[in-house]
Scaffold this motif. Structure first.
Motif, PDB file in Angstrom:
ATOM      1  N   LEU A  26       0.834  -1.196  -0.037  1.00 19.07           N
ATOM      2  CA  LEU A  26       0.081   0.184   0.058  1.00 19.07           C
ATOM      3  C   LEU A  26       0.998   1.251   0.163  1.00 19.07           C
ATOM      4  O   LEU A  26       1.882   1.538   0.874  1.00 19.07           O
ATOM      5  CB  LEU A  26      -0.847  -0.080   1.197  1.00 19.07           C
ATOM      6  CG  LEU A  26      -1.929   1.126   1.323  1.00 19.07           C
ATOM      7  CD1 LEU A  26      -3.270   0.704   0.495  1.00 19.07           C
ATOM      8  CD2 LEU A  26      -2.427   1.043   2.774  1.00 19.07           C
TER       9      LEU A  26
ATOM     10  N   TRP B  30      -4.328   9.083  -3.143  1.00 15.41           N
ATOM     11  CA  TRP B  30      -4.260   9.438  -4.854  1.00 15.41           C
ATOM     12  C   TRP B  30      -4.010  10.850  -5.316  1.00 15.41           C
ATOM     13  O   TRP B  30      -3.184  11.064  -6.265  1.00 15.41           O
ATOM     14  CB  TRP B  30      -5.557   9.077  -5.428  1.00 15.41           C
ATOM     15  CG  TRP B  30      -5.850   7.575  -5.931  1.00 15.41           C
ATOM     16  CD1 TRP B  30      -6.551   6.788  -5.039  1.00 15.41           C
ATOM     17  CD2 TRP B  30      -5.186   6.879  -6.765  1.00 15.41           C
ATOM     18  NE1 TRP B  30      -6.409   5.683  -5.663  1.00 15.41           N
ATOM     19  CE2 TRP B  30      -5.876   5.549  -6.698  1.00 15.41           C
ATOM     20  CE3 TRP B  30      -4.279   7.224  -7.786  1.00 15.41           C
ATOM     21  CZ2 TRP B  30      -5.321   4.755  -7.546  1.00 15.41           C
ATOM     22  CZ3 TRP B  30      -3.986   6.193  -8.704  1.00 15.41           C
ATOM     23  CH2 TRP B  30      -4.509   5.034  -8.561  1.00 15.41           C
TER      24      TRP B  30
ATOM     25  N   PRO C 100      -9.298   8.353  -9.684  1.00 12.67           N
ATOM     26  CA  PRO C 100     -10.097   7.777  -8.360  1.00 12.67           C
ATOM     27  C   PRO C 100     -10.341   9.148  -7.442  1.00 12.67           C
ATOM     28  O   PRO C 100      -9.384  10.109  -7.213  1.00 12.67           O
ATOM     29  CB  PRO C 100      -8.782   6.724  -7.960  1.00 12.67           C
ATOM     30  CG  PRO C 100      -8.060   6.693  -9.124  1.00 12.67           C
ATOM     31  CD  PRO C 100      -8.035   7.812 -10.035  1.00 12.67           C
TER      32      PRO C 100
ATOM     33  N   THR D 181      -8.236   8.491  -0.808  1.00 13.15           N
ATOM     34  CA  THR D 181      -7.806   7.036  -0.564  1.00 13.15           C
ATOM     35  C   THR D 181      -6.257   6.704  -1.010  1.00 13.15           C
ATOM     36  O   THR D 181      -5.710   7.475  -1.910  1.00 13.15           O
ATOM     37  CB  THR D 181      -8.874   5.842  -1.224  1.00 13.15           C
ATOM     38  OG1 THR D 181      -8.809   6.218  -2.653  1.00 13.15           O
ATOM     39  CG2 THR D 181     -10.207   5.889  -0.716  1.00 13.15           C
TER      40      THR D 181
ATOM     41  N   PRO E 233      -3.932   3.897  -2.890  1.00 14.54           N
ATOM     42  CA  PRO E 233      -3.885   2.707  -3.567  1.00 14.54           C
ATOM     43  C   PRO E 233      -2.690   1.569  -3.228  1.00 14.54           C
ATOM     44  O   PRO E 233      -1.743   2.171  -2.517  1.00 14.54           O
ATOM     45  CB  PRO E 233      -3.867   3.151  -4.866  1.00 14.54           C
ATOM     46  CG  PRO E 233      -2.695   4.224  -4.883  1.00 14.54           C
ATOM     47  CD  PRO E 233      -3.260   5.181  -3.491  1.00 14.54           C
ATOM     48  N   THR E 234      -2.949   0.215  -3.621  1.00 13.79           N
ATOM     49  CA  THR E 234      -1.626  -0.634  -3.652  1.00 13.79           C
ATOM     50  C   THR E 234      -1.162  -0.157  -4.748  1.00 13.79           C
ATOM     51  O   THR E 234      -1.593   0.630  -5.836  1.00 13.79           O
ATOM     52  CB  THR E 234      -2.198  -2.064  -3.516  1.00 13.79           C
ATOM     53  OG1 THR E 234      -2.945  -1.974  -4.720  1.00 13.79           O
ATOM     54  CG2 THR E 234      -2.891  -2.320  -2.361  1.00 13.79           C
TER      55      THR E 234
ATOM     56  N   ASP F  32      -3.107  -1.334  -7.508  1.00 20.03           N
ATOM     57  CA  ASP F  32      -4.234  -0.488  -8.055  1.00 20.03           C
ATOM     58  C   ASP F  32      -3.766   0.697  -9.028  1.00 20.03           C
ATOM     59  O   ASP F  32      -4.196   1.230  -9.790  1.00 20.03           O
ATOM     60  CB  ASP F  32      -4.945   0.023  -6.885  1.00 20.03           C
ATOM     61  CG  ASP F  32      -5.470  -1.057  -6.149  1.00 20.03           C
ATOM     62  OD1 ASP F  32      -6.067  -1.878  -6.713  1.00 20.03           O
ATOM     63  OD2 ASP F  32      -5.748  -0.759  -4.743  1.00 20.03           O
ATOM     64  N   PHE F  33      -2.531   1.200  -8.418  1.00 19.28           N
ATOM     65  CA  PHE F  33      -1.791   2.284  -9.063  1.00 19.28           C
ATOM     66  C   PHE F  33      -1.621   2.086 -10.434  1.00 19.28           C
ATOM     67  O   PHE F  33      -1.781   2.995 -11.554  1.00 19.28           O
ATOM     68  CB  PHE F  33      -0.637   2.736  -8.161  1.00 19.28           C
ATOM     69  CG  PHE F  33       0.191   4.037  -8.920  1.00 19.28           C
ATOM     70  CD1 PHE F  33      -0.093   5.223  -8.574  1.00 19.28           C
ATOM     71  CD2 PHE F  33       1.260   3.568  -9.708  1.00 19.28           C
ATOM     72  CE1 PHE F  33       0.648   6.344  -9.373  1.00 19.28           C
ATOM     73  CE2 PHE F  33       2.273   4.703 -10.074  1.00 19.28           C
ATOM     74  CZ  PHE F  33       1.785   6.092  -9.877  1.00 19.28           C
TER      75      PHE F  33
ATOM     76  N   ARG G 252      -5.202   1.461 -12.462  1.00 16.46           N
ATOM     77  CA  ARG G 252      -6.286   2.614 -12.441  1.00 16.46           C
ATOM     78  C   ARG G 252      -5.575   4.019 -13.202  1.00 16.46           C
ATOM     79  O   ARG G 252      -6.075   4.800 -13.483  1.00 16.46           O
ATOM     80  CB  ARG G 252      -6.855   2.909 -11.002  1.00 16.46           C
ATOM     81  CG  ARG G 252      -7.422   1.391 -10.617  1.00 16.46           C
ATOM     82  CD  ARG G 252      -8.084   1.834  -9.170  1.00 16.46           C
ATOM     83  NE  ARG G 252      -9.189   2.645  -9.398  1.00 16.46           N
ATOM     84  CZ  ARG G 252      -9.865   3.249  -8.096  1.00 16.46           C
ATOM     85  NH1 ARG G 252      -9.270   2.819  -7.065  1.00 16.46           N
ATOM     86  NH2 ARG G 252     -10.772   4.173  -8.525  1.00 16.46           N
TER      87      ARG G 252
END
Length: 437
Positions: free
Chosen positions: A64, A69, A89, A93, A95-96, A99-100, A103
């Motif tokens: 993480l 973001w 996003p 939050t 991201p991991t 996710d980065f 997304r």
């Protein structure tokens, strides 16, 4: 999109006209540089050693980020993406790494303006000037750069560029397990028992660690993250043991301060402290590794502790001692680097980890990153040398300033502005994405 070469007066020459800017690395900083060059109408080529953008991040995708973001998206990249229907996003939050990538970074890399100018599976092994080594001065600034590249098949070629932005990062060149900076004696014989930083112990690499004794070496957040994941594994897999080996008296860089504006970062320190206190993790401090030897299916670490020669037996060693830049590829480039942290000379005082945290690094741009080699720039994590205080937002402002300079927009290049969260002191034992990103 039609690209117009707005070459700065300092590099205008018939030998340079029509040549692209070479970007080494398709990580977040390399792609941010590309996005800024697209907006400036300057041609470029990205050379990425991995099969796709962000290949190094993919190796620690389970980790993480500390930053939410809003600190992880480059402004120029955001504008390009949103023009193509992308939605950012939520700002708050974190991201991991995975996710980065999924997304943000890979959608950016897939934009036609960038994808059409990206060459993946290409390793840049050396950078020089066409027809001259580092000793020749006459007409140097008007001579194209030469990059020697190797593709996935092993074929070697050479390409030219009018400027170079080296954003290749440091993840592939870890620091040594030994305090001397040299490889500890015996490492080649036990290399199969030494893991890279931030292994996915709860996922794809689980079988290597389950039911075994792992010793994590390093005093920073990359080490702490791995210790936390191993503690979860120990709850699920009987026989899993954890030793945290610290070369100094304590892991003072892993702070649990309530003043840390990145709450996720502060939480790591308090969680690890509790694991040590309750005996889940054995902390072995002041241990300086000298030699590694094979012992059955495991490894014996031999070193100095409190002035005595001691040994430590384990099954697996995780090297979480930080990273350093690969400078071998730049032997023919004129560099002026700080003799301690191996960062650009004018940048080094601004990022000294003994003085600065991630949030207290001053904004800086092309002027601090310039080298004696005209129009060659180190950017991103590599520009920080061995210092760990890097934030992605800092790298984004670096390449915005650099690309403005290459476009001849001196006013924009020198107007460097950046607001960072106060994060406390970072460690020199950090992995990208695990400390300051």
């Amino acid at each position: 999109m039609t690209l117009i070469d707005l070459t700065a007066p300092a590099v205008r020459s018939s030998r340079l006209d029509g040549l692209p800017v070479a970007i080494i690395g398709a990580g977040p900083i390399g792609l941010a540089a590309a996005a800024n060059l697209v907006e400036r109408g300057i041609d470029f080529v990205i050379y990425e050693s991995g099969e796709s953008a962000g290949s190094s991040i993919d190796q620690w995708g389970h980790i993480l980020f500390f930053s939410p973001w809003r600190h992880l998206i480059d402004p120029a990249a955001r504008r390009l993406l949103e023009a193509n229907g992308w939605r950012a996003p939520g700002d708050v939050t974190a991201p991991t790494g995975a996710d980065f990538l999924s997304r943000y970074l890979r959608p950016l890399a897939q934009l036609d303006e960038i994808a059409s100018r990206t060459r993946s599976g290409i390793t840049v092994s050396a950078v020089s000037r066409v027809g001259m080594d580092r000793t020749r001065t006459a007409n140097r600034a008007q001579t194209p750069f030469l990059l020697r590249i190797t593709d996935a098949s092993g074929a070697i070629d050479e390409v030219s560029a009018r400027a170079v932005i080296d954003a290749s990062g440091t993840y592939l060149t870890p620091n040594s397990l030994a305090s001397t900076g040299l490889e500890p004696l015996g490492l080649p014989e036990v290399a199969d028992r030494v893991s890279h930083a931030l292994p996915d112990v709860l996922g794809r690499e689980r079988s290597q660690f389950a039911g075994r004794h792992t010793t994590v070496v390093g005093a920073g957040h990359s080490a702490a993250n791995t210790v936390l994941n191993l503690a979860r594994l120990a709850q699920e897999e009987p026989g899993t043991r954890i030793t945290w080996l610290i070369r100094n008296a304590s892991a003072v860089r892993v702070s649990s301060s309530p003043d840390d504006e990145l709450a996720a970062r502060a939480a790591i320190g308090s969680r690890v402290d509790q694991l040590v206190a309750d005996g889940t993790v054995e902390q072995l401090d002041r241990f300086e590794i000298v030699r590694l030897t094979r012992s059955g299916s495991g490894v014996r670490l031999i070193g100095h502790r409190n002035g005595e020669l001691v040994e430590h037996q384990t099954d697996i060693v995780v090297n979480a001692t930080g990273f350093r830049p690969n400078l071998d590829m730049l032997r023919e480039i004129r560099l002026e680097l700080d003799e301690i942290v191996e960062a650009p000379k004018r940048l080094a005082p601004l990022i000294d980890p003994n003085i600065h945290s991630c949030g207290t690094v001053a904004p800086h741009g092309f002027a601090e990153l310039e080298q004696p080699e005209p129009n060659f720039f180190l950017a991103g994590m590599k520009s920080y040398g061995r210092a760990p205080t890097f934030l992605l937002a800092t790298g984004y402002e670096q390449v915005r300033s650099i690309t403005a300079w290459l476009a001849g927009d001196v006013a924009s290049a020198t107007n460097v502005q950046l607001v960072l969260p106060a994060t406390g002191v970072c460690s020199t034992d950090q992995a990208p994405g695990s400390c300051c990103s």
